[in-house]
Design an enzyme around this catalytic site. Structure first.
Site, PDB file in Angstrom:
ATOM      1  N   THR A  35     -15.218 -16.862 -12.794  1.00 41.46           N
ATOM      2  CA  THR A  35     -16.556 -17.431 -12.944  1.00 41.46           C
ATOM      3  C   THR A  35     -16.681 -18.777 -12.256  1.00 41.46           C
ATOM      4  O   THR A  35     -17.751 -19.132 -11.755  1.00 41.46           O
ATOM      5  CB  THR A  35     -16.902 -17.570 -14.439  1.00 41.46           C
ATOM      6  OG1 THR A  35     -16.846 -16.280 -15.054  1.00 41.46           O
ATOM      7  CG2 THR A  35     -18.294 -18.150 -14.638  1.00 41.46           C
ATOM      8  N   SER A  81     -11.238 -12.084 -13.533  1.00 37.38           N
ATOM      9  CA  SER A  81      -9.913 -11.982 -14.154  1.00 37.38           C
ATOM     10  C   SER A  81      -9.739 -10.728 -14.996  1.00 37.38           C
ATOM     11  O   SER A  81      -8.631 -10.415 -15.422  1.00 37.38           O
ATOM     12  CB  SER A  81      -9.605 -13.227 -14.986  1.00 37.38           C
ATOM     13  OG  SER A  81     -10.394 -13.304 -16.144  1.00 37.38           O
ATOM     14  N   ASP A 113     -11.395 -14.646 -18.728  1.00 41.42           N
ATOM     15  CA  ASP A 113     -11.134 -13.462 -19.550  1.00 41.42           C
ATOM     16  C   ASP A 113      -9.653 -13.264 -19.844  1.00 41.42           C
ATOM     17  O   ASP A 113      -9.270 -12.931 -20.969  1.00 41.42           O
ATOM     18  CB  ASP A 113     -11.697 -12.207 -18.878  1.00 41.42           C
ATOM     19  CG  ASP A 113     -13.207 -12.127 -18.947  1.00 41.42           C
ATOM     20  OD1 ASP A 113     -13.821 -13.007 -19.577  1.00 41.42           O
ATOM     21  OD2 ASP A 113     -13.782 -11.185 -18.371  1.00 41.42           O
TER      22      ASP A 113
END
EC number: 3.5.1.1
Length: 349
Positions: A35, A81, A113
């Protein structure tokens, strides 16, 4: 897509003086996507695609980092991830080990994640005492309130601080420094998502400085037996989730597929139903290593409590959650299949 001005404004006023480059530490940023490198069509909508921006773009977006360190970037992969895998883990560990002598510290940009799993894998496999700091973001770079730029800046602050050496692999998120073994993601959306629920943070970042309060007690990095230099894959270990009336078919599927280790995400203190217990006992007798963990977010999975681990040949995970128990079991299986030795690994690392 250009980063929003608002995302960068969070860095204004930090008051870091410009130093001579020769006097600054050298920090290598290894980028994997996530992100923090995400991009969306709207600055006020949470929809985005992870891993779109290059490491060069991330570095250019936070020029203040160059006031505290000489920055070198390297793009390892560009993925969310959720797609993290053993191949990338091994690549990261080998890259850090190879460059340990030529740099003063490392920052790894990563999706949130599975960040805790990558951090713990590196904590067990990196043979370098210099700072290794993972960082990510809960909001993409194009969002108005993006947290990535300041997180990245703070991660460099941590990596550049000599006090960060010898503490194992670290996670720097939202002004906190957390240890790789203990940290976990606790919210799907909140910025303050990473916590160490059993032991707490190692320290805090404020005004371009790190204030450490403690160091990890478990062994890590140079004090583990796990050497990945000759590995190109890891043993197959799966996780089975326990719940009311859970069937044994998913467990059988993993065992029939040749998995060498099973981690049970049990209820309560690592408990499973009678059918699962019977199947796991048979698996252990067939030299499959079974580790009991718990789906409960805090506390110990206690050895020889409700389940007689000594009788069944099981391993108890202690405070490691299922996903981290899997990481340690994968590495343990590169050394031994003896559950007594592996139990000691879980107590030491």
């Amino acid at each position: 897509m250009k980063l929003t001005k608002l995302a960068l404004c969070t860095l204004f006023g930090l008051g870091v003086s410009i130093a001579n480059a020769a006097d600054l530490p050298n920090i290598t940023i290894l980028a994997t996507g996530g992100t923090i490198a995400g991009s969306g069509q709207s600055s006020v909508n949470s929809a985005y695609k992870a891993g779109q921006l290059s490491i060069d773009t991330l570095i250019e977006a936070v020029p203040e980092m160059k006031n505290i360190a000489n920055i070198k970037g390297e793009q390892i992969v560009k993925i969310g991830s959720q797609d993290m895998n053993d191949e990338v883990w091994l690549k990261l560990a080998k890259a850090i080990n190879a460059q340990c002598k030529s740099t003063d510290g490392f920052v790894i940009t990563h999706g949130t994640d599975t960040m805790e799993e990558t951090a713990y894998f590196l904590d067990l496999t990196v043979k370098c005492e210099k700072p290794v700091v993972l960082v990510g973001a809960m909001r993409p770079a194009t969002e108005k309130s993006a947290d990535g730029p300041l997180n990245l800046y703070n991660a460099v602050v941590v990596a550049a601080d000599k006090k960060s050496s010898g503490r194992g692999v670290l996670v720097a998120m939202n002004n906190e420094v957390l240890g790789a073994r203990d940290v976990t993601k606790t919210s799907t959306t909140a910025v303050q998502t990473f916590h160490s629920p059993n032991y707490g943070s190692l320290g805090y970042i404020h005004n371009s400085k790190v204030d450490y309060e403690r160091s990890p007690e478990s062994k890590h990095t140079i004090n583990t037996p796990f050497n990945v230099e000759k590995l190109d894959s890891l043993p197959k270990v799966g996780i089975i989730y326990a719940y009311s009336n859970a069937p044994v078919e998913p467990l059988n599927a993993l065992l029939n597929a040749g998995y060498q280790g099973i981690v049970s995400a049990g209820v309560g203190n690592g408990n499973v139903n009678a059918a699962h217990l019977d199947r796991l006992e048979k698996a252990a007798k067939d030299s499959v290593v079974v580790v009991r963990s718990s789906r409960v977010p805090t506390g110990y999975t206690t050895r020889d409590a409700e389940v007689d681990d000594s009788k069944y040949g099981f391993v108890a995970s202690g405070t490691l959650n299922p996903q981290k128990a899997r990481v340690l079991l994968q590495l343990a299986l590169t050394q031994t299949k003896d559950p007594k030795v592996i139990q000691q690994y879980f107590e030491d690392f």
